[in-house]
Structures are given as C-alpha cells and as structure tokens.
Design an enzyme around this catalytic site. Structure first.
Site, PDB file in Angstrom:
ATOM      1  N   HIS A 459       0.824  -1.206   0.000  1.00 11.77           N
ATOM      2  CA  HIS A 459       0.000   0.000   0.000  1.00 11.77           C
ATOM      3  C   HIS A 459       0.867   1.268   0.000  1.00 11.77           C
ATOM      4  O   HIS A 459       0.698   2.149  -0.848  1.00 11.77           O
ATOM      5  CB  HIS A 459      -0.913  -0.003   1.240  1.00 11.77           C
ATOM      6  CG  HIS A 459      -1.712   1.254   1.392  1.00 11.77           C
ATOM      7  ND1 HIS A 459      -3.012   1.367   0.956  1.00 11.77           N
ATOM      8  CD2 HIS A 459      -1.391   2.469   1.909  1.00 11.77           C
ATOM      9  CE1 HIS A 459      -3.444   2.599   1.202  1.00 11.77           C
ATOM     10  NE2 HIS A 459      -2.476   3.291   1.787  1.00 11.77           N
ATOM     11  N   GLU A 460       1.783   1.348   0.964  1.00 10.49           N
ATOM     12  CA  GLU A 460       2.585   2.573   1.070  1.00 10.49           C
ATOM     13  C   GLU A 460       3.494   2.753  -0.139  1.00 10.49           C
ATOM     14  O   GLU A 460       3.729   3.870  -0.595  1.00 10.49           O
ATOM     15  CB  GLU A 460       3.409   2.576   2.370  1.00 10.49           C
ATOM     16  CG  GLU A 460       2.572   2.593   3.643  1.00 10.49           C
ATOM     17  CD  GLU A 460       1.613   3.774   3.757  1.00 10.49           C
ATOM     18  OE1 GLU A 460       1.793   4.779   3.050  1.00 10.49           O
ATOM     19  OE2 GLU A 460       0.671   3.685   4.556  1.00 10.49           O
ATOM     20  N   HIS A 463       1.794   4.570  -2.843  1.00 11.56           N
ATOM     21  CA  HIS A 463       1.866   6.041  -2.727  1.00 11.56           C
ATOM     22  C   HIS A 463       3.199   6.553  -3.296  1.00 11.56           C
ATOM     23  O   HIS A 463       3.249   7.605  -3.934  1.00 11.56           O
ATOM     24  CB  HIS A 463       1.764   6.475  -1.264  1.00 11.56           C
ATOM     25  CG  HIS A 463       0.393   6.375  -0.672  1.00 11.56           C
ATOM     26  ND1 HIS A 463      -0.730   6.903  -1.263  1.00 11.56           N
ATOM     27  CD2 HIS A 463      -0.034   5.817   0.502  1.00 11.56           C
ATOM     28  CE1 HIS A 463      -1.793   6.686  -0.495  1.00 11.56           C
ATOM     29  NE2 HIS A 463      -1.395   6.026   0.585  1.00 11.56           N
ATOM     30  N   HIS A 466       2.925   6.726  -6.920  1.00 10.76           N
ATOM     31  CA  HIS A 466       2.075   7.853  -7.325  1.00 10.76           C
ATOM     32  C   HIS A 466       2.917   9.134  -7.370  1.00 10.76           C
ATOM     33  O   HIS A 466       2.813   9.940  -8.313  1.00 10.76           O
ATOM     34  CB  HIS A 466       0.926   7.994  -6.329  1.00 10.76           C
ATOM     35  CG  HIS A 466      -0.263   8.749  -6.834  1.00 10.76           C
ATOM     36  ND1 HIS A 466      -1.469   8.772  -6.194  1.00 10.76           N
ATOM     37  CD2 HIS A 466      -0.431   9.534  -7.930  1.00 10.76           C
ATOM     38  CE1 HIS A 466      -2.326   9.537  -6.865  1.00 10.76           C
ATOM     39  NE2 HIS A 466      -1.706  10.011  -7.923  1.00 10.76           N
ATOM     40  N   GLU A 488      -6.217   7.661  -1.227  1.00 10.99           N
ATOM     41  CA  GLU A 488      -5.887   6.280  -0.859  1.00 10.99           C
ATOM     42  C   GLU A 488      -6.216   5.277  -1.962  1.00 10.99           C
ATOM     43  O   GLU A 488      -5.691   4.165  -1.970  1.00 10.99           O
ATOM     44  CB  GLU A 488      -6.619   5.879   0.427  1.00 10.99           C
ATOM     45  CG  GLU A 488      -6.255   6.708   1.651  1.00 10.99           C
ATOM     46  CD  GLU A 488      -4.787   6.623   2.040  1.00 10.99           C
ATOM     47  OE1 GLU A 488      -4.139   5.612   1.717  1.00 10.99           O
ATOM     48  OE2 GLU A 488      -4.277   7.575   2.654  1.00 10.99           O
ATOM     49  N   TYR A 598     -10.824   6.510   3.634  1.00 11.06           N
ATOM     50  CA  TYR A 598     -10.259   5.175   3.429  1.00 11.06           C
ATOM     51  C   TYR A 598     -11.312   4.220   2.858  1.00 11.06           C
ATOM     52  O   TYR A 598     -11.042   3.457   1.939  1.00 11.06           O
ATOM     53  CB  TYR A 598      -9.702   4.622   4.750  1.00 11.06           C
ATOM     54  CG  TYR A 598      -8.354   5.173   5.105  1.00 11.06           C
ATOM     55  CD1 TYR A 598      -7.194   4.646   4.532  1.00 11.06           C
ATOM     56  CD2 TYR A 598      -8.229   6.235   5.989  1.00 11.06           C
ATOM     57  CE1 TYR A 598      -5.949   5.168   4.849  1.00 11.06           C
ATOM     58  CE2 TYR A 598      -6.984   6.752   6.319  1.00 11.06           C
ATOM     59  CZ  TYR A 598      -5.848   6.217   5.742  1.00 11.06           C
ATOM     60  OH  TYR A 598      -4.611   6.733   6.038  1.00 11.06           O
TER      61      TYR A 598
END
Length: 665
Positions: A459-460, A463, A466, A488, A598
C-alpha cells in the site's frame, strides 16, 4: 549515477543550527517573491510575473521545507528532531502569513478578470482557479478584522497540531511482563524483547511489540494492561489539544460562512458535503450489521470455551483487549491459518525484491539501488527510477523500514521533492520516502513480515509510485495531491496483489529452505481475506463516524463521544478512562473530517481492480500502463472522477466494493 544524484536537491547532514538558520533564510527568500507579486500594478500583471512566479516559488519552497521538517519523523538524534519540529512550527506560521496575503490574492483576481483564461494551458487555469478558491477559503474576500481572527486561529491550530504529533512520536512507555504473563506470544517476539535484570520482558507500545501481544497472548490481564496503555497514550496532553483543535476549526469555519468544519473541508472533496458522508457510513454500517453480529457471537463462544479451559472467569462480553485476540483465533480456526507459520514465508529481503519486481513489470519502470547512498540513517536504502521503454529518468525513492527511538511510529509515504517543471522548462524529478516499522532482523533470524505487513508495504509503496509517476507541470498538483478522499484509492487498489496467488508466490519463500508457500496454505489465506470483515470494517466506520461527529459540532468531549459511538457501531465498549483519540494522529495531520476517505476510496479501488486487472490479467502490462497513464500520471491536475472515467471507460460503480466486503450489491 552521479548525474542522477545531482537531480535530488535534498541533503540530510544538517545540524540543529543549520535547520534553524535555513528556516529563517527560506522565509526571507519566499517572502521576497510574494512581495514582488503583491506589489504589481493591475496593468503590469502577466502570466510570467504572477502564475509562473508563484508556481516556481511553490516548487522551490516545497523541497526546502521538506528537507527541514522531515527529520522530525526520522532522525535518530533528539536535538535534530526538536530543531525540525521547531522549524515546522515556524514555517507553518509563515505558511499562514503567506496564505493570507491580500495583495497577492487581489492581483490573482485582477489577473483572472483581465485575462482570457480559456487561452491558458489547462493546468495553469486550474492553478489560478485553485489559488483564488483557497484565498476565499482563507477569508481574503472578507474584512480585515475577520481575516486577523482567521489568521490567529490558523497559526494556533498549526502549532498545536505539530505538538500533538510530536507527543505521539516521543511516546516511549515500556511495560514489563514475565514470560508466563506473555503465554502464547510467539517465541521470536519473546526473544526480541529486551530483558530487565530480573529476566522480565520489556514491551513497548510500538506496533512490532504491541500486535503480537494483542493477537496471541492468552493472559487476559496482560492484554488488558497493554490495551489500556496503548489507548491512553498521550491522553492528558493530546486530549486537550484535540478538543482545542475542534473548537478552533469550528469557529474558523463559521467565520467563512460554513455551518461546520466538516462542511468546510468536504466542499473541496469528492463527497462534497457531510450529508453524503453520513449516508455512506450509515448505509454501509447497516449492511455489515448481520455479518458483524455473527462474528461477535462466535468470538464470545471462543472466549467462553477458552475461559473454561484456562480456569478463568467468563464475563460474557468482548472487551477492547479481547477483540484482536479473538479475531486471530477466529481466523486460525475458521480458515486454519497459522500467521506465525505464514510469516516464515515472508522474509523482508525477499518480499522487497518481489514487490519491486512486480511494480517494475506492472508500471513499465526500472529501479536501481544506489550504493553508499546519502541518507539520514544507515538502515535506509535509496533507489533511482527510470522509464523502462525510453530510459527517461523519473526520480528517487527511499525505504526506511525499521523502528528506532523517536521515529515516526506508523507506516507512511512522505513526498520529499515534487515532480514538476523547473523555471527553465526542464523537469524536476520526484523523490519520496516510505517510512515503516517492520520487525528488525536478529542474529539468528531475518526480518519476517506478517501478511498484514506485506499488505502495508504494498500500500505505502503504491503512494511512492504515485509520487514518482505523476507528471504534472505545477508542484501544487504533483504526486498524491489529489482530492483527499481519493488519495488512498490508487494504493488500496494495489493491495489486491497480496491476495492473488500469482503475485504472492513471487514475494514469498521460506526463510530457511527457500520453499514456496504450500498451495493449501496459499488457498486458505486467499479465502481468509474476508475473515472478520464485519468487525474490521465497522471499526473503520467507527473511526470515520467519530471524526465526522466531532467536526460537526462546536465543542467535543472526545472521550465520551468515542465511547458512545464505539458502543453503537462497533458494539464493543471503549475501556473506561482511555481515549483512543489522543493518539489518533490522522486528525491532527491533515485527515480531519476526512477519515471516511479510506472506505470511500475503496469503492473506487475495487471497481478499478475488478473491472480492468481481474478481467484482463493482474500482471497485464497494457492495463498497468493504462493505470499509470490515467490514474497516476495526472497527479492532481484533473478531478478524480474524470481520471476514474478515463481508466474505467464509464462512471464508477459500488458493486465490486460491496462484493469485496462479502455483501450483495
């Protein structure tokens, strides 16, 4: 490599004095730009001396500011962290001053009125409109007296929010337990705990210590002590801060003619208003209620059975300190998943290699580790990123994955250098850091990740991608600077890869013999994705509802409100004299009135995954490149709803989201 390293404008060898001096110097440099823009006469205004000047200034300021305020989260030296926190406060006050520049706002409005904005490039037009809207949201269209009140409130809120998060980072409670009191906690965790002179285990409230105890310890009193301490972190200081923040936010919103702080915040989000958010959370909660009821009933049955077996009195209810323990038991029994056994297949080094390979293949990128990198701590790795097809340089990322004293205590991505155009038209490459707190390796065992950790990593790192892949021209739209209730979604979408056999097998091997996860265990894991979905998602709804509730009233008794909503939504009473809100860092860190995001963004992430990747292939380079092009590349230069429609080829739908929760659409 040297040329790539020259592209990064950040340095991490600053002393406390350097940080202090640079913060003052930065303020002087940036204020000079605002002074020049503000001093322009109406007939002198041009694209170059107002839009270009402010945009270039934003980019310069962003890099310099990140370099000064990031160390508070990661430096191992207390004096550096304190200097960084102080610089952050000073610069946050400065941000308020600059955001309230009447002369600059008036010239932006004058430029908009005298210019045919349809002839501006789309991003420049969006930038101008956004600056004017932000000016109005700061009250620059109101009288001076009101503006001064707003400015004072913003400065105070900024200062105390920084204190709130500093208190959490500095929190260092240690509890001591005998091994008998930690019965059931995995042997590797027991071995890792520091020991007192009389052989007791020293257990901190950091995630790698806290979760193994809460999920596996058979001794209710131990779990109760841990949970009480965990949800009492920073209670005295931070409860006061949060309740003052609620008051300041409400007063400021009313001065700006919004009925509540939530209404003020949501005006700039996909959801648009609190009523939409409230309906979304209530509807989902109602749909999950039957599932949650079955799960809580099973937890109680397991608890009664265990109390009899261990000779403990049964109180007939699930307490906060029971929740994660019986969620773990339910998962192990109903899906026969032994998470301790499972993590033996996720040594961090191998997971990292597999994860990076998957991201490179999917997004058409190439990563290369930088040897002897210029970083802030010896644990940190640094990588360069280039486009696989063209060889074009994209940026840098850092991985800082292990806990240490004073370090940011959760997992997060920090954008450090925005990808945008330089004043000369060349491109400033992006840089981002992933900061986490995974278990450190020991002398006889590597760092082993739980499956939850692998999901967090995926998940992180989403980011991070992105930040790197966004190709906006203006720094205000760089990387993850999209609507907060969409931010998110791109990363949540990528979590799906840790539930797919094809990608999981690439990230896993047994740390001793290199064997793959047995098919049977893999199948059980994938089936268990919706284990405890009712309780888990109701907890997310609880947090989102709590956030909306305190931000739709003028004052809030946070402890009482949390206890009431917890009983109603989660149907588990909060432990008396605790206040989870005091360590709910999101609410002081930019997620105020937005925690619902979220779940909200999960609607879009599931639609994207099931409609494109699941249908066309989860490792399809074509879909991966479409994802990079339509979702990651625009940054915040387009509205999220338009990015979604471009990728999906239609309006988004809730169907895949509801099915993913085990519900009917």
């Amino acid at each position: 490599m040297a040329t790539y390293l020259e592209r990064i404008k950040l340095t991490w060898d600053l002393s406390a004095e350097d940080i202090k001096n640079r913060a003052e110097s930065l303020k002087t440099t940036v204020k000079d730009v605002y002074d020049k823009v503000g001093a322009l006469k109406a007939d002198e205004l041009s694209y170059e001396n107002i839009i270009q000047a402010l945009s270039n200034n934003d980019s310069y300021y962003s890099v310099q500011r990140n370099m000064l305020d990031f160390p508070q989260h990661v430096s191992s030296k207390k004096e550096i962290r304190e200097a960084s926190t102080e610089a952050d406060k000073k610069l946050s006050e400065f941000d308020v001053e600059m955001s309230m520049r009447q002369d600059v706002f008036d010239n932006l409005v004058a430029f908009q009125e005298k210019t045919d904005v349809s002839k501006l490039k789309p991003e420049a037009k969006r930038y101008l409109e956004k600056l004017i809207k932000l000016g109005r949201r700061n009250g620059l269209h109101l009288n001076k007296e009101v503006q001064e009140k707003i400015k004072t409130m913003k400065k105070r809120a900024s200062d105390i929010a920084i204190d709130f998060n500093k208190n959490i980072n500095d929190e260092n409670t240690v509890l001591e337990f005998t091994e008998k009191e930690l019965d059931g906690v995995p042997a590797d965790a027991i071995k890792r705990f520091e020991k007192t002179s009389d052989g007791k285990c020293k257990v901190t409230l950091q995630y790698p210590d806290y979760f193994p105890v809460m999920k596996k310890c058979r001794v209710p009193e131990t779990r109760q002590k841990m949970e009480y301490a965990f949800n009492s972190r920073c209670k005295e200081a931070n409860t006061k801060i949060m309740e003052e923040l609620v008051e300041i936010r409400d007063k400021k919103s009313k001065l700006l003619d919004f009925p509540t702080h939530a209404a003020f915040v949501l005006d700039m989000r996909m959801a648009k208003n609190p009523e939409t958010v409230s309906t979304f959370l209530k509807d989902l909660s109602q749909k999950l209620r039957p599932l949650q009821g079955k799960e809580l009933k099973r937890f109680l049955e397991y608890k009664e059975e265990e109390c009899k077996k261990l000779g403990i009195s049964f109180d007939g209810k699930i307490n906060y300190w029971d929740m994660r323990y019986y969620m773990t038991i339910a998962e192990e029994r109903e899906y026969s998943i032994d998470h301790n056994k499972l993590k033996e297949y996720f040594p961090l080094d191998h997971v990292t290699v597999g994860l990076l390979d998957i991201y490179q293949e999917l997004l058409g990128l190439k990563f290369k580790e930088v040897p002897n990198p210029p970083v802030w701590h010896e644990d940190v790795q640094m990588f360069t990123v280039v486009d696989a097809e063209s060889g074009k340089f994209m940026g840098h990322f850092f991985l800082d994955l292990f806990p240490r004293e004073g370090k940011f205590s959760h997992a997060a991505c920090f954008g450090l250098q925005p990808g945008c155009l330089e004043p000369d038209g060349s491109r400033q490459s992006a840089a981002a850091a992933m900061v986490a707190n995974f278990t450190k390796p020991t002398a006889d065992q590597p760092s082993l990740l739980t499956h939850d950790d692998v999901e967090t990593f995926f998940h992180e790192f989403g980011h991070v991608m992105h930040q790197i892949c966004a190709q906006a021209e203006i720094s205000l739209f760089s990387g993850t600077r999209v609507e907060r209730d969409f931010v998110e979604a791109p990363s949540q979408m990528l979590e799906n890869w840790v539930w797919e056999k094809e990608s999981l097998s690439r990230m896993s091997k047994h740390y001793k013999d290199g064997s793959p996860i047995p098919d049977e265990l893999m199948e059980k894991l994938v089936k268990a994705r919706n284990a405890n979905a009712g309780v888990f998602n109701q907890r997310q709804i609880l947090l989102g509802t709590f956030d909306q509730t305190i931000h739709t009233r003028p004052t809030a008794d946070t402890q009482a409100i949390y206890a009431e909503i917890s009983k109603d939504v989660l149907q588990i009473p909060a432990t008396p004299n605790t206040n989870m809100c005091a360590s709910f860092g999101h609410l002081a860190d930019g997620y105020d009135a937005q925690y619902y995001g979220y779940l909200w963004s999960e609607v879009y992430c599931m639609d994207m995954f099931h409609s494109r990747f699941k249908k066309e292939g989860i490792m399809s380079p074509k879909v991966g490149m479409d994802y990079r092009k339509f979702i990651l590349q625009p940054g915040g230069s387009l509205d999220a709803i338009d990015m979604l429609k471009n990728f999906l080829g239609r309006e988004p739908s809730q169907e895949a989201f509801l099915v993913s929760k085990g519900l009917q659409a």
